[in-house]
Write a protein that holds these residues in place. Structure first.
Motif, mmCIF file in Angstrom:
data_model
loop_
_atom_site.group_PDB
_atom_site.id
_atom_site.type_symbol
_atom_site.label_atom_id
_atom_site.label_comp_id
_atom_site.label_asym_id
_atom_site.label_seq_id
_atom_site.Cartn_x
_atom_site.Cartn_y
_atom_site.Cartn_z
ATOM 1 N N MET A 72 12.834 -9.832 -12.307
ATOM 2 C CA MET A 72 13.890 -9.668 -11.117
ATOM 3 C C MET A 72 15.293 -10.440 -12.594
ATOM 4 O O MET A 72 15.041 -11.150 -13.093
ATOM 5 N N PRO A 73 15.665 -9.836 -12.478
ATOM 6 C CA PRO A 73 17.237 -9.735 -13.441
ATOM 7 C C PRO A 73 17.951 -10.509 -12.853
ATOM 8 O O PRO A 73 17.895 -11.243 -11.634
ATOM 9 N N ARG A 74 18.548 -11.748 -13.677
ATOM 10 C CA ARG A 74 19.217 -12.692 -13.530
ATOM 11 C C ARG A 74 20.527 -12.096 -13.409
ATOM 12 O O ARG A 74 21.712 -11.106 -13.909
ATOM 13 N N ARG A 75 21.578 -12.674 -12.080
ATOM 14 C CA ARG A 75 22.833 -12.434 -11.971
ATOM 15 C C ARG A 75 23.517 -13.517 -11.644
ATOM 16 O O ARG A 75 23.529 -15.142 -12.036
ATOM 17 N N CYS A 76 24.662 -13.505 -11.957
ATOM 18 C CA CYS A 76 26.063 -14.782 -12.179
ATOM 19 C C CYS A 76 25.941 -15.171 -10.644
ATOM 20 O O CYS A 76 25.833 -15.275 -9.714
ATOM 21 N N GLU A 77 25.626 -16.387 -11.281
ATOM 22 C CA GLU A 77 25.874 -18.008 -10.072
ATOM 23 C C GLU A 77 26.775 -18.010 -9.127
ATOM 24 O O GLU A 77 25.787 -17.958 -8.409
ATOM 25 N N ILE A 78 27.439 -17.407 -9.528
ATOM 26 C CA ILE A 78 28.532 -17.407 -9.085
ATOM 27 C C ILE A 78 28.388 -16.532 -7.297
ATOM 28 O O ILE A 78 29.239 -16.714 -6.202
ATOM 29 N N CYS A 79 28.885 -15.428 -8.275
ATOM 30 C CA CYS A 79 28.547 -14.284 -7.242
ATOM 31 C C CYS A 79 27.336 -14.445 -5.944
ATOM 32 O O CYS A 79 27.319 -14.165 -4.999
ATOM 33 N N ALA B 53 26.744 -9.434 -4.191
ATOM 34 C CA ALA B 53 27.074 -10.040 -4.786
ATOM 35 C C ALA B 53 26.742 -8.407 -6.102
ATOM 36 O O ALA B 53 25.745 -8.180 -5.944
ATOM 37 N N PRO B 54 27.767 -8.312 -6.488
ATOM 38 C CA PRO B 54 27.789 -6.811 -7.905
ATOM 39 C C PRO B 54 26.420 -7.214 -8.615
ATOM 40 O O PRO B 54 26.049 -8.636 -9.455
ATOM 41 N N GLU B 55 25.970 -5.982 -9.186
ATOM 42 C CA GLU B 55 24.981 -6.579 -10.731
ATOM 43 C C GLU B 55 26.087 -6.063 -11.684
ATOM 44 O O GLU B 55 27.219 -5.195 -11.837
ATOM 45 N N ARG B 56 26.766 -7.328 -12.246
ATOM 46 C CA ARG B 56 26.996 -7.671 -13.371
ATOM 47 C C ARG B 56 26.975 -7.383 -14.673
ATOM 48 O O ARG B 56 26.121 -8.793 -14.559
ATOM 49 N N PRO B 57 27.163 -7.340 -15.999
ATOM 50 C CA PRO B 57 26.541 -7.321 -17.448
ATOM 51 C C PRO B 57 27.106 -9.029 -17.670
ATOM 52 O O PRO B 57 28.312 -9.156 -16.535
ATOM 53 N N LEU B 58 26.349 -9.719 -17.843
ATOM 54 C CA LEU B 58 26.272 -11.476 -17.624
ATOM 55 C C LEU B 58 27.031 -11.590 -19.416
ATOM 56 O O LEU B 58 26.331 -11.161 -19.869
ATOM 57 N N LYS B 59 27.492 -13.102 -18.810
ATOM 58 C CA LYS B 59 27.732 -14.499 -20.516
ATOM 59 C C LYS B 59 27.235 -15.448 -20.503
ATOM 60 O O LYS B 59 26.825 -15.775 -19.384
ATOM 61 N N ARG B 60 25.935 -15.723 -21.239
ATOM 62 C CA ARG B 60 25.805 -17.104 -20.879
ATOM 63 C C ARG B 60 26.785 -18.084 -22.259
ATOM 64 O O ARG B 60 26.709 -18.364 -22.689
ATOM 65 N N LEU B 61 26.784 -19.093 -20.782
ATOM 66 C CA LEU B 61 27.250 -20.497 -21.596
ATOM 67 C C LEU B 61 26.300 -21.518 -21.341
ATOM 68 O O LEU B 61 26.041 -22.001 -20.414
ATOM 69 N N ASP C 106 31.432 -11.057 -16.321
ATOM 70 C CA ASP C 106 33.157 -11.395 -16.916
ATOM 71 C C ASP C 106 33.785 -12.235 -16.687
ATOM 72 O O ASP C 106 34.837 -12.518 -16.992
ATOM 73 N N GLU C 107 34.387 -11.773 -15.441
ATOM 74 C CA GLU C 107 35.013 -11.775 -14.646
ATOM 75 C C GLU C 107 35.011 -13.602 -14.417
ATOM 76 O O GLU C 107 35.763 -14.354 -14.195
#
Length: 101
Positions: free
Chosen positions: A1-8, A19-27, A38-39
């Protein structure tokens, strides 16, 4: 399962916002990797969040006091390695243990 934004994902769970599927940044914050779109990553950078507590304080529920960021990562693994002899059987009871009355 692809990982999604934790806030979304949290907004989807608490407020019903899809929650939309968007490219992720990992901090990397306090030895924990937080996956953000990204947002939300740009918003975290603008807020100056350098620790996980800062990020949790910035992203709060719309109608509450809870944070949208969980304390633990959704993909956090066990702290201890698996048992060398495998899983216990019989619901964790040993043959010498007495059964509760």
């Amino acid at each position: 399962m692809p990982r999604r934004c934790e806030i979304c994902e949290s907004l989807e769970k608490f407020a019903g916002i899809p929650a939309p599927e968007r490219p992720l940044k990992r901090l990397l914050l306090d030895e924990r990797i937080v996956a953000l779109c990204d947002e939300h990553a740009a918003e975290a950078r603008a807020a100056g969040a350098e620790e996980l507590a800062d990020l949790r304080a910035h992203f709060q529920e719309p109608e509450g006091e809870r944070s949208l960021i969980e304390r633990r990562s959704p993909v956090e693994r066990r702290v201890f390695p698996p048992r060398p002899e495998g899983r216990r059987h019989d619901h964790g009871r040993r043959s010498v243990d007495r059964r509760p009355a």
